[in-house]
Design a protein around this motif. Structure first.
Motif, PDB file in Angstrom:
ATOM      1  N   VAL A 163     -65.872   1.858 -38.255  1.00 13.67           N
ATOM      2  CA  VAL A 163     -65.217   1.621 -39.556  1.00 13.67           C
ATOM      3  C   VAL A 163     -63.838   0.990 -39.354  1.00 13.67           C
ATOM      4  CG1 VAL A 163     -64.172   2.766 -41.559  1.00 13.67           C
ATOM      5  CG2 VAL A 163     -66.480   3.382 -40.842  1.00 13.67           C
ATOM      6  N   PHE A 164     -63.019   1.594 -38.498  1.00 13.05           N
ATOM      7  CA  PHE A 164     -61.666   1.071 -38.287  1.00 13.05           C
ATOM      8  C   PHE A 164     -61.682  -0.253 -37.524  1.00 13.05           C
ATOM      9  CE2 PHE A 164     -60.488   5.311 -39.580  1.00 13.05           C
ATOM     10  CZ  PHE A 164     -59.299   5.110 -40.270  1.00 13.05           C
ATOM     11  N   GLY A 165     -62.602  -0.407 -36.587  1.00 15.74           N
ATOM     12  CA  GLY A 165     -62.715  -1.678 -35.866  1.00 15.74           C
ATOM     13  C   GLY A 165     -63.054  -2.826 -36.795  1.00 15.74           C
ATOM     14  N   TYR A 166     -64.068  -2.614 -37.628  1.00 17.28           N
ATOM     15  CA  TYR A 166     -64.445  -3.652 -38.597  1.00 17.28           C
ATOM     16  C   TYR A 166     -63.317  -3.889 -39.608  1.00 17.28           C
ATOM     17  CZ  TYR A 166     -69.346  -3.309 -37.010  1.00 17.28           C
ATOM     18  OH  TYR A 166     -70.507  -3.318 -36.288  1.00 17.28           O
ATOM     19  N   ALA A 167     -62.697  -2.812 -40.080  1.00 16.46           N
ATOM     20  CA  ALA A 167     -61.639  -2.936 -41.092  1.00 16.46           C
ATOM     21  C   ALA A 167     -60.465  -3.759 -40.576  1.00 16.46           C
ATOM     22  CB  ALA A 167     -61.167  -1.553 -41.542  1.00 16.46           C
ATOM     23  N   LEU A 168     -60.106  -3.556 -39.324  1.00 16.92           N
ATOM     24  CA  LEU A 168     -58.987  -4.308 -38.757  1.00 16.92           C
ATOM     25  C   LEU A 168     -59.307  -5.799 -38.709  1.00 16.92           C
ATOM     26  CD1 LEU A 168     -56.165  -3.995 -37.532  1.00 16.92           C
ATOM     27  CD2 LEU A 168     -57.251  -3.752 -35.306  1.00 16.92           C
ATOM     28  N   THR A 169     -60.507  -6.137 -38.308  1.00 21.13           N
ATOM     29  CA  THR A 169     -60.908  -7.546 -38.281  1.00 21.13           C
ATOM     30  C   THR A 169     -60.988  -8.109 -39.693  1.00 21.13           C
ATOM     31  OG1 THR A 169     -62.083  -7.324 -36.199  1.00 21.13           O
ATOM     32  CG2 THR A 169     -62.761  -9.142 -37.620  1.00 21.13           C
ATOM     33  N   MET A 170     -61.584  -7.357 -40.592  1.00 24.55           N
ATOM     34  CA  MET A 170     -61.731  -7.834 -41.978  1.00 24.55           C
ATOM     35  C   MET A 170     -60.381  -8.079 -42.633  1.00 24.55           C
ATOM     36  SD  MET A 170     -64.928  -5.630 -43.416  1.00 24.55           S
ATOM     37  CE  MET A 170     -64.668  -6.258 -45.078  1.00 24.55           C
ATOM     38  N   ARG A 171     -59.408  -7.235 -42.327  1.00 22.66           N
ATOM     39  CA  ARG A 171     -58.074  -7.400 -42.911  1.00 22.66           C
ATOM     40  C   ARG A 171     -57.526  -8.790 -42.624  1.00 22.66           C
ATOM     41  NH1 ARG A 171     -52.710  -4.614 -40.693  1.00 22.66           N
ATOM     42  NH2 ARG A 171     -53.291  -6.085 -39.088  1.00 22.66           N
ATOM     43  N   GLY A 172     -57.637  -9.226 -41.378  1.00 19.43           N
ATOM     44  CA  GLY A 172     -57.142 -10.551 -41.016  1.00 19.43           C
ATOM     45  C   GLY A 172     -57.969 -11.670 -41.620  1.00 19.43           C
ATOM     46  N   VAL A 173     -59.283 -11.490 -41.674  1.00 22.78           N
ATOM     47  CA  VAL A 173     -60.168 -12.533 -42.194  1.00 22.78           C
ATOM     48  C   VAL A 173     -60.014 -12.668 -43.712  1.00 22.78           C
ATOM     49  CG1 VAL A 173     -62.575 -13.247 -42.423  1.00 22.78           C
ATOM     50  CG2 VAL A 173     -61.772 -12.299 -40.272  1.00 22.78           C
ATOM     51  N   VAL A 174     -59.859 -11.566 -44.404  1.00 22.84           N
ATOM     52  CA  VAL A 174     -59.670 -11.613 -45.864  1.00 22.84           C
ATOM     53  C   VAL A 174     -58.374 -12.349 -46.202  1.00 22.84           C
ATOM     54  CG1 VAL A 174     -59.169 -10.165 -47.898  1.00 22.84           C
ATOM     55  CG2 VAL A 174     -61.108  -9.617 -46.416  1.00 22.84           C
ATOM     56  N   ARG A 175     -57.357 -12.199 -45.354  1.00 22.20           N
ATOM     57  CA  ARG A 175     -56.087 -12.908 -45.572  1.00 22.20           C
ATOM     58  C   ARG A 175     -56.255 -14.422 -45.560  1.00 22.20           C
ATOM     59  NH1 ARG A 175     -51.917  -9.566 -41.761  1.00 22.20           N
ATOM     60  NH2 ARG A 175     -51.827  -7.706 -43.048  1.00 22.20           N
ATOM     61  N   THR A 176     -57.318 -14.922 -44.912  1.00 22.94           N
ATOM     62  CA  THR A 176     -57.555 -16.362 -44.866  1.00 22.94           C
ATOM     63  C   THR A 176     -58.210 -16.862 -46.147  1.00 22.94           C
ATOM     64  OG1 THR A 176     -59.767 -16.263 -43.865  1.00 22.94           O
ATOM     65  CG2 THR A 176     -57.868 -16.258 -42.363  1.00 22.94           C
ATOM     66  N   GLY A 177     -58.550 -15.934 -47.051  1.00 23.44           N
ATOM     67  CA  GLY A 177     -59.143 -16.324 -48.318  1.00 23.44           C
ATOM     68  C   GLY A 177     -60.628 -16.042 -48.432  1.00 23.44           C
ATOM     69  N   LEU A 178     -61.242 -15.533 -47.380  1.00 29.01           N
ATOM     70  CA  LEU A 178     -62.660 -15.206 -47.418  1.00 29.01           C
ATOM     71  C   LEU A 178     -62.871 -13.955 -48.267  1.00 29.01           C
ATOM     72  CD1 LEU A 178     -64.596 -16.979 -45.864  1.00 29.01           C
ATOM     73  CD2 LEU A 178     -64.723 -15.248 -44.095  1.00 29.01           C
ATOM     74  N   GLY A 179     -63.960 -13.923 -49.009  1.00 25.20           N
ATOM     75  CA  GLY A 179     -64.287 -12.759 -49.821  1.00 25.20           C
ATOM     76  C   GLY A 179     -64.720 -11.585 -48.955  1.00 25.20           C
ATOM     77  N   PHE A 180     -64.824 -10.414 -49.581  1.00 27.11           N
ATOM     78  CA  PHE A 180     -65.157  -9.192 -48.866  1.00 27.11           C
ATOM     79  C   PHE A 180     -66.490  -9.294 -48.124  1.00 27.11           C
ATOM     80  CE2 PHE A 180     -67.019  -4.989 -48.427  1.00 27.11           C
ATOM     81  CZ  PHE A 180     -65.986  -4.272 -47.856  1.00 27.11           C
ATOM     82  N   GLY A 181     -67.529  -9.749 -48.799  1.00 20.50           N
ATOM     83  CA  GLY A 181     -68.855  -9.844 -48.187  1.00 20.50           C
ATOM     84  C   GLY A 181     -68.879 -10.787 -46.999  1.00 20.50           C
ATOM     85  N   ALA A 182     -68.256 -11.929 -47.154  1.00 24.22           N
ATOM     86  CA  ALA A 182     -68.205 -12.903 -46.064  1.00 24.22           C
ATOM     87  C   ALA A 182     -67.357 -12.366 -44.902  1.00 24.22           C
ATOM     88  CB  ALA A 182     -67.647 -14.229 -46.557  1.00 24.22           C
ATOM     89  N   ALA A 183     -66.254 -11.686 -45.232  1.00 27.11           N
ATOM     90  CA  ALA A 183     -65.398 -11.104 -44.200  1.00 27.11           C
ATOM     91  C   ALA A 183     -66.143 -10.015 -43.435  1.00 27.11           C
ATOM     92  CB  ALA A 183     -64.123 -10.540 -44.813  1.00 27.11           C
ATOM     93  N   LEU A 184     -66.960  -9.242 -44.135  1.00 31.09           N
ATOM     94  CA  LEU A 184     -67.752  -8.209 -43.474  1.00 31.09           C
ATOM     95  C   LEU A 184     -68.745  -8.835 -42.497  1.00 31.09           C
ATOM     96  CD1 LEU A 184     -68.595  -5.277 -43.069  1.00 31.09           C
ATOM     97  CD2 LEU A 184     -70.118  -5.525 -45.056  1.00 31.09           C
ATOM     98  N   LYS A 185     -69.375  -9.931 -42.902  1.00 31.81           N
ATOM     99  CA  LYS A 185     -70.310 -10.622 -42.003  1.00 31.81           C
ATOM    100  C   LYS A 185     -69.592 -11.121 -40.751  1.00 31.81           C
ATOM    101  CE  LYS A 185     -73.598 -12.037 -45.523  1.00 31.81           C
ATOM    102  NZ  LYS A 185     -74.178 -13.153 -46.267  1.00 31.81           N
ATOM    103  N   VAL A 186     -68.389 -11.648 -40.909  1.00 34.46           N
ATOM    104  CA  VAL A 186     -67.608 -12.117 -39.759  1.00 34.46           C
ATOM    105  C   VAL A 186     -67.271 -10.937 -38.849  1.00 34.46           C
ATOM    106  CG1 VAL A 186     -65.378 -13.093 -39.038  1.00 34.46           C
ATOM    107  CG2 VAL A 186     -66.661 -14.150 -40.912  1.00 34.46           C
ATOM    108  N   ALA A 187     -66.830  -9.833 -39.442  1.00 38.47           N
ATOM    109  CA  ALA A 187     -66.473  -8.648 -38.648  1.00 38.47           C
ATOM    110  C   ALA A 187     -67.686  -8.104 -37.892  1.00 38.47           C
ATOM    111  CB  ALA A 187     -65.873  -7.570 -39.538  1.00 38.47           C
ATOM    112  N   LEU A 188     -68.830  -8.062 -38.553  1.00 35.79           N
ATOM    113  CA  LEU A 188     -70.044  -7.585 -37.893  1.00 35.79           C
ATOM    114  C   LEU A 188     -70.402  -8.485 -36.713  1.00 35.79           C
ATOM    115  CD1 LEU A 188     -72.212  -6.626 -41.000  1.00 35.79           C
ATOM    116  CD2 LEU A 188     -71.163  -5.052 -39.370  1.00 35.79           C
ATOM    117  N   ALA A 189     -70.323  -9.790 -36.910  1.00 34.07           N
ATOM    118  CA  ALA A 189     -70.644 -10.737 -35.840  1.00 34.07           C
ATOM    119  C   ALA A 189     -69.609 -10.678 -34.718  1.00 34.07           C
ATOM    120  CB  ALA A 189     -70.729 -12.161 -36.400  1.00 34.07           C
ATOM    121  N   ALA A 190     -68.360 -10.490 -35.087  1.00 33.63           N
ATOM    122  CA  ALA A 190     -67.280 -10.530 -34.104  1.00 33.63           C
ATOM    123  C   ALA A 190     -67.170  -9.263 -33.264  1.00 33.63           C
ATOM    124  CB  ALA A 190     -65.949 -10.785 -34.807  1.00 33.63           C
TER     125      ALA A 190
END
Length: 160
Positions: free
Chosen positions: A65-92
């Motif tokens: 949870v915290f690992g994905y959340a940390l990645t998503m935080r940075g990706v969401v800042r780039t303008g990506l939506g929550f769902g897309a950011a979650l996919k990036v975090a899962l892949a990353a």
């Protein structure tokens, strides 16, 4: 090929380099979120008197949870939506976190008395620190290999 660098061919045919420093940085990023969840899970499980298996399951769940959340935080800042950011975090982060969790939880279980140590004992904190350090050492080459192939944390860099 230089023994300190991996090269890969990017989609446009150019070669990119993955250094040990880049892999270590990606691993440290992943370890940060993972460690927050791992430590929180161990503290909560120990404080509440959970059975060893319950404490480990809680720690693993919170690490993801915290690992994905940390990645998503940075990706969401780039303008990506929550769902897309979650996919990036899962892949990353999935492989990196999974490797870390296998290593650090195996170490904790293998260290005599570590799972029975209490929050006020050096064995609790020392074994936790050692297990996370081992996870970092083992996961860094895994991340280097993945990044050199455009996988893992390399996916995040496509969104910066």
């Amino acid at each position: 090929m230089d023994t300190h660098e991996h090269h890969r061919t990017a989609g446009d045919g150019s070669r990119t380099t993955t250094s040990w420093a880049m892999a270590a940085q990606a691993t440290l990023h992943c370890l940060t979120g993972c460690a927050i969840g791992e430590v929180l899970g161990m503290v909560v499980g120990t404080a509440l008197g959970f059975h060893d298996a319950g404490t480990i399951v809680l720690s693993i769940a919170l690490a993801f949870v915290f690992g994905y959340a940390l990645t998503m935080r940075g990706v969401v800042r780039t303008g990506l939506g929550f769902g897309a950011a979650l996919k990036v975090a899962l892949a990353a982060d999935t492989v990196s976190i999974a490797v870390m969790e296998v290593i650090d939880n195996t170490a904790i279980v293998a260290i005599p008395g570590a799972m029975d140590a209490q929050l006020d004992q050096w064995l609790f904190w020392g074994s936790l620190a050692l297990s996370l350090a081992l996870a970092f050492v083992v996961t860094t080459p895994v991340n280097r290999w993945m990044i050199s192939r455009g996988l893992g944390h390399a996916v995040v860099h496509g969104h910066h």
